[in-house]
Design a protein around this motif. Structure first.
Motif, PDB file in Angstrom:
ATOM      1  N   THR A 221       0.838  -1.204   0.000  1.00  0.00           N
ATOM      2  CA  THR A 221       0.000   0.000   0.000  1.00  0.00           C
ATOM      3  C   THR A 221       0.868   1.246   0.000  1.00  0.00           C
ATOM      4  O   THR A 221       0.549   2.239  -0.676  1.00  0.00           O
ATOM      5  CB  THR A 221      -0.917   0.001   1.236  1.00  0.00           C
ATOM      6  OG1 THR A 221      -1.706  -1.186   1.253  1.00  0.00           O
ATOM      7  CG2 THR A 221      -1.835   1.214   1.233  1.00  0.00           C
ATOM      8  N   VAL A 222       1.969   1.205   0.727  1.00  0.00           N
ATOM      9  CA  VAL A 222       2.890   2.334   0.753  1.00  0.00           C
ATOM     10  C   VAL A 222       3.443   2.585  -0.646  1.00  0.00           C
ATOM     11  O   VAL A 222       3.542   3.730  -1.103  1.00  0.00           O
ATOM     12  CB  VAL A 222       4.040   2.080   1.741  1.00  0.00           C
ATOM     13  CG1 VAL A 222       5.111   3.175   1.618  1.00  0.00           C
ATOM     14  CG2 VAL A 222       3.515   2.001   3.160  1.00  0.00           C
ATOM     15  N   LYS A 223       3.778   1.500  -1.349  1.00  0.00           N
ATOM     16  CA  LYS A 223       4.316   1.638  -2.710  1.00  0.00           C
ATOM     17  C   LYS A 223       3.279   2.272  -3.643  1.00  0.00           C
ATOM     18  O   LYS A 223       3.625   3.085  -4.510  1.00  0.00           O
ATOM     19  CB  LYS A 223       4.748   0.281  -3.242  1.00  0.00           C
ATOM     20  CG  LYS A 223       5.978  -0.292  -2.545  1.00  0.00           C
ATOM     21  CD  LYS A 223       6.350  -1.643  -3.115  1.00  0.00           C
ATOM     22  CE  LYS A 223       7.599  -2.207  -2.433  1.00  0.00           C
ATOM     23  NZ  LYS A 223       7.966  -3.530  -2.973  1.00  0.00           N
ATOM     24  N   VAL A 224       2.011   1.906  -3.450  1.00  0.00           N
ATOM     25  CA  VAL A 224       0.944   2.498  -4.268  1.00  0.00           C
ATOM     26  C   VAL A 224       0.854   4.001  -4.002  1.00  0.00           C
ATOM     27  O   VAL A 224       0.732   4.807  -4.935  1.00  0.00           O
ATOM     28  CB  VAL A 224      -0.409   1.821  -3.967  1.00  0.00           C
ATOM     29  CG1 VAL A 224      -1.555   2.582  -4.642  1.00  0.00           C
ATOM     30  CG2 VAL A 224      -0.398   0.370  -4.443  1.00  0.00           C
ATOM     31  N   HIS A 225       0.927   4.378  -2.733  1.00  0.00           N
ATOM     32  CA  HIS A 225       0.873   5.804  -2.386  1.00  0.00           C
ATOM     33  C   HIS A 225       2.044   6.551  -3.016  1.00  0.00           C
ATOM     34  O   HIS A 225       1.878   7.656  -3.549  1.00  0.00           O
ATOM     35  CB  HIS A 225       0.910   5.979  -0.855  1.00  0.00           C
ATOM     36  CG  HIS A 225      -0.403   5.710  -0.182  1.00  0.00           C
ATOM     37  ND1 HIS A 225      -1.590   6.274  -0.592  1.00  0.00           N
ATOM     38  CD2 HIS A 225      -0.703   4.930   0.888  1.00  0.00           C
ATOM     39  CE1 HIS A 225      -2.571   5.862   0.192  1.00  0.00           C
ATOM     40  NE2 HIS A 225      -2.062   5.033   1.103  1.00  0.00           N
ATOM     41  N   ILE A 226       3.223   5.950  -2.967  1.00  0.00           N
ATOM     42  CA  ILE A 226       4.406   6.605  -3.531  1.00  0.00           C
ATOM     43  C   ILE A 226       4.256   6.785  -5.035  1.00  0.00           C
ATOM     44  O   ILE A 226       4.594   7.833  -5.601  1.00  0.00           O
ATOM     45  CB  ILE A 226       5.681   5.803  -3.205  1.00  0.00           C
ATOM     46  CG1 ILE A 226       5.947   5.847  -1.691  1.00  0.00           C
ATOM     47  CG2 ILE A 226       6.885   6.341  -3.977  1.00  0.00           C
ATOM     48  CD1 ILE A 226       7.095   4.971  -1.238  1.00  0.00           C
ATOM     49  N   ARG A 227       3.740   5.757  -5.718  1.00  0.00           N
ATOM     50  CA  ARG A 227       3.524   5.878  -7.173  1.00  0.00           C
ATOM     51  C   ARG A 227       2.543   6.997  -7.482  1.00  0.00           C
ATOM     52  O   ARG A 227       2.740   7.767  -8.431  1.00  0.00           O
ATOM     53  CB  ARG A 227       3.021   4.545  -7.741  1.00  0.00           C
ATOM     54  CG  ARG A 227       4.092   3.472  -7.864  1.00  0.00           C
ATOM     55  CD  ARG A 227       3.674   2.378  -8.829  1.00  0.00           C
ATOM     56  NE  ARG A 227       2.472   1.670  -8.367  1.00  0.00           N
ATOM     57  CZ  ARG A 227       2.497   0.585  -7.610  1.00  0.00           C
ATOM     58  NH1 ARG A 227       3.667   0.077  -7.197  1.00  0.00           N
ATOM     59  NH2 ARG A 227       1.380  -0.010  -7.243  1.00  0.00           N
ATOM     60  N   ASN A 228       1.472   7.093  -6.695  1.00  0.00           N
ATOM     61  CA  ASN A 228       0.482   8.150  -6.934  1.00  0.00           C
ATOM     62  C   ASN A 228       1.056   9.536  -6.668  1.00  0.00           C
ATOM     63  O   ASN A 228       0.763  10.498  -7.375  1.00  0.00           O
ATOM     64  CB  ASN A 228      -0.747   7.923  -6.046  1.00  0.00           C
ATOM     65  CG  ASN A 228      -1.565   6.722  -6.494  1.00  0.00           C
ATOM     66  OD1 ASN A 228      -1.540   6.347  -7.668  1.00  0.00           O
ATOM     67  ND2 ASN A 228      -2.293   6.116  -5.569  1.00  0.00           N
ATOM     68  N   ILE A 229       1.902   9.631  -5.648  1.00  0.00           N
ATOM     69  CA  ILE A 229       2.555  10.902  -5.344  1.00  0.00           C
ATOM     70  C   ILE A 229       3.489  11.303  -6.482  1.00  0.00           C
ATOM     71  O   ILE A 229       3.499  12.465  -6.927  1.00  0.00           O
ATOM     72  CB  ILE A 229       3.340  10.792  -4.020  1.00  0.00           C
ATOM     73  CG1 ILE A 229       2.368  10.630  -2.846  1.00  0.00           C
ATOM     74  CG2 ILE A 229       4.236  12.013  -3.809  1.00  0.00           C
ATOM     75  CD1 ILE A 229       3.034  10.213  -1.548  1.00  0.00           C
ATOM     76  N   MET A 230       4.273  10.340  -6.960  1.00  0.00           N
ATOM     77  CA  MET A 230       5.192  10.615  -8.074  1.00  0.00           C
ATOM     78  C   MET A 230       4.430  11.025  -9.319  1.00  0.00           C
ATOM     79  O   MET A 230       4.845  11.933 -10.058  1.00  0.00           O
ATOM     80  CB  MET A 230       6.041   9.372  -8.347  1.00  0.00           C
ATOM     81  CG  MET A 230       7.041   9.058  -7.238  1.00  0.00           C
ATOM     82  SD  MET A 230       7.880   7.463  -7.467  1.00  0.00           S
ATOM     83  CE  MET A 230       8.677   7.725  -9.045  1.00  0.00           C
ATOM     84  N   LYS A 231       3.281  10.391  -9.540  1.00  0.00           N
ATOM     85  CA  LYS A 231       2.464  10.711 -10.712  1.00  0.00           C
ATOM     86  C   LYS A 231       1.947  12.144 -10.638  1.00  0.00           C
ATOM     87  O   LYS A 231       1.976  12.882 -11.626  1.00  0.00           O
ATOM     88  CB  LYS A 231       1.305   9.729 -10.815  1.00  0.00           C
ATOM     89  CG  LYS A 231       0.439   9.925 -12.051  1.00  0.00           C
ATOM     90  CD  LYS A 231      -0.640   8.847 -12.119  1.00  0.00           C
ATOM     91  CE  LYS A 231      -1.512   9.036 -13.367  1.00  0.00           C
ATOM     92  NZ  LYS A 231      -2.589   8.002 -13.443  1.00  0.00           N
ATOM     93  N   LYS A 232       1.467  12.556  -9.457  1.00  0.00           N
ATOM     94  CA  LYS A 232       0.948  13.905  -9.293  1.00  0.00           C
ATOM     95  C   LYS A 232       2.034  14.961  -9.467  1.00  0.00           C
ATOM     96  O   LYS A 232       1.788  16.045  -9.989  1.00  0.00           O
ATOM     97  CB  LYS A 232       0.291  14.049  -7.920  1.00  0.00           C
ATOM     98  CG  LYS A 232      -1.027  13.300  -7.771  1.00  0.00           C
ATOM     99  CD  LYS A 232      -1.632  13.510  -6.391  1.00  0.00           C
ATOM    100  CE  LYS A 232      -2.956  12.775  -6.268  1.00  0.00           C
ATOM    101  NZ  LYS A 232      -3.578  12.987  -4.938  1.00  0.00           N
ATOM    102  N   LEU A 233       3.242  14.624  -9.035  1.00  0.00           N
ATOM    103  CA  LEU A 233       4.351  15.572  -9.125  1.00  0.00           C
ATOM    104  C   LEU A 233       5.129  15.436 -10.436  1.00  0.00           C
ATOM    105  O   LEU A 233       6.042  16.232 -10.689  1.00  0.00           O
ATOM    106  CB  LEU A 233       5.301  15.362  -7.947  1.00  0.00           C
ATOM    107  CG  LEU A 233       4.767  15.729  -6.562  1.00  0.00           C
ATOM    108  CD1 LEU A 233       5.760  15.331  -5.491  1.00  0.00           C
ATOM    109  CD2 LEU A 233       4.467  17.218  -6.466  1.00  0.00           C
ATOM    110  N   LYS A 234       4.785  14.412 -11.213  1.00  0.00           N
ATOM    111  CA  LYS A 234       5.531  14.112 -12.445  1.00  0.00           C
ATOM    112  C   LYS A 234       7.000  13.905 -12.123  1.00  0.00           C
ATOM    113  O   LYS A 234       7.907  14.412 -12.820  1.00  0.00           O
ATOM    114  CB  LYS A 234       5.348  15.218 -13.479  1.00  0.00           C
ATOM    115  CG  LYS A 234       3.895  15.391 -13.935  1.00  0.00           C
ATOM    116  CD  LYS A 234       3.744  16.476 -14.976  1.00  0.00           C
ATOM    117  CE  LYS A 234       2.289  16.613 -15.417  1.00  0.00           C
ATOM    118  NZ  LYS A 234       2.099  17.688 -16.419  1.00  0.00           N
ATOM    119  N   ALA A 235       7.224  13.170 -11.053  1.00  0.00           N
ATOM    120  CA  ALA A 235       8.591  12.861 -10.615  1.00  0.00           C
ATOM    121  C   ALA A 235       8.948  11.444 -11.038  1.00  0.00           C
ATOM    122  O   ALA A 235       8.085  10.570 -11.140  1.00  0.00           O
ATOM    123  CB  ALA A 235       8.697  13.006  -9.102  1.00  0.00           C
TER     124      ALA A 235
END
Length: 267
Positions: A221-235
């Protein structure tokens, strides 16, 4: 035409209830909601103010006699000449409830007359004053900025067992709460609260397993959150997430850097 008969008795101004006929009363014969043989005790040490206020309360349909005195001690010396008191309206003008002497006066009044409700009328519409008055045990706080109709309703609400506070104070409290939430959650417009928690952990260089343990989440679940955060920031990686957020929210990040912003975040 309705009239108000004024009769003076020492320092008291006694205003009888107006006799008003209306179509509804003529049809239903329903009595008003006031207690027979009871009165409102109005306390105000300013003669002109209390006399004007007393008359206006009657004219705006208070439904009971108004006994206007400069102080409670004046009323005590004449109370046997007047009907029982159903409520007390204390007009403090521009005085602050939070001043010790005023706090003591209100508390003593509430104690002496309990359970008869005490309502405070004030020129101040400050939340601190309202809260202090409620702490003293009053059953209403009426700012002088409101109209007489609402003032009458507030007094009658207290007589019926309710408590009146101005809507403006509730709205200001809500605005303060919302503003405080915005300050404490500067990322709230872009991320969910859980994502913010993950972001704070990332900035401190914590590994996924540690983040999952501290937030009571699965590592997946943490990995999913990190992917979503990266997606929002385009990181493209975790380090880029931290530094992009540093540019977006420098004040908050500055505080976090006191704990040590990592040069390279573990994956």
């Amino acid at each position: 035409m309705n009239s108000v008969a004024l009769s003076y008795n020492n320092t008291a101004l006694r205003l009888p209830v107006l006799s008003v006929s209306s179509p509804d009363e003529a049809t239903n014969g329903a009595p008003d909601n006031t207690v027979a043989g009871s009165a409102l005790l109005l306390l105000d040490n300013r003669t002109l103010d209390r006399e004007c206020l007393a008359e206006c309360l009657v004219l705006h349909g208070l439904g009971s006699e108004v006994l206007a005195f400069g102080s409670v001690s004046e009323w005590r010396s004449n109370k046997d000449l007047h009907p029982p008191v159903a409520a007390i309206l204390l007009n403090i003008g521009g005085r602050k409830v939070t001043d010790p002497s005023n706090t003591s006066e209100i508390t003593d009044l509430v104690t002496e007359f309990g359970p008869t409700p005490v309502v405070v009328l004030s020129d101040l519409d400050e939340l601190a004053q309202i809260l202090k008055a409620l702490e003293c045990g009053v059953r209403g706080y009426i700012p002088s900025s409101i109209g007489f109709d609402i003032c009458v309703q507030a007094v009658n609400l207290a007589r019926a067992g309710g408590t009146f506070v101005p809507a403006s104070s509730i709205l200001s409290t809500r605005q303060i709460t919302v503003a405080a939430g915005e300050v404490s959650r500067p990322l709230g417009g872009m991320f969910t609260q859980r994502q913010e928690e993950v972001i704070h952990a990332l900035r401190r260089g914590k590994a996924n397993k540690i983040i999952a343990y501290e937030l009571n989440l699965r590592e997946s679940t943490v990995k999913v959150h990190i992917r979503n955060i990266m997606k929002k920031l385009k990181a493209t990686n975790r380090t880029e997430v931290a530094y992009k957020l540093s540019d977006m929210f420098p004040v908050e990040v500055g505080e976090l850097e006191k704990s040590g912003l990592p040069q390279q975040l573990s994956s």
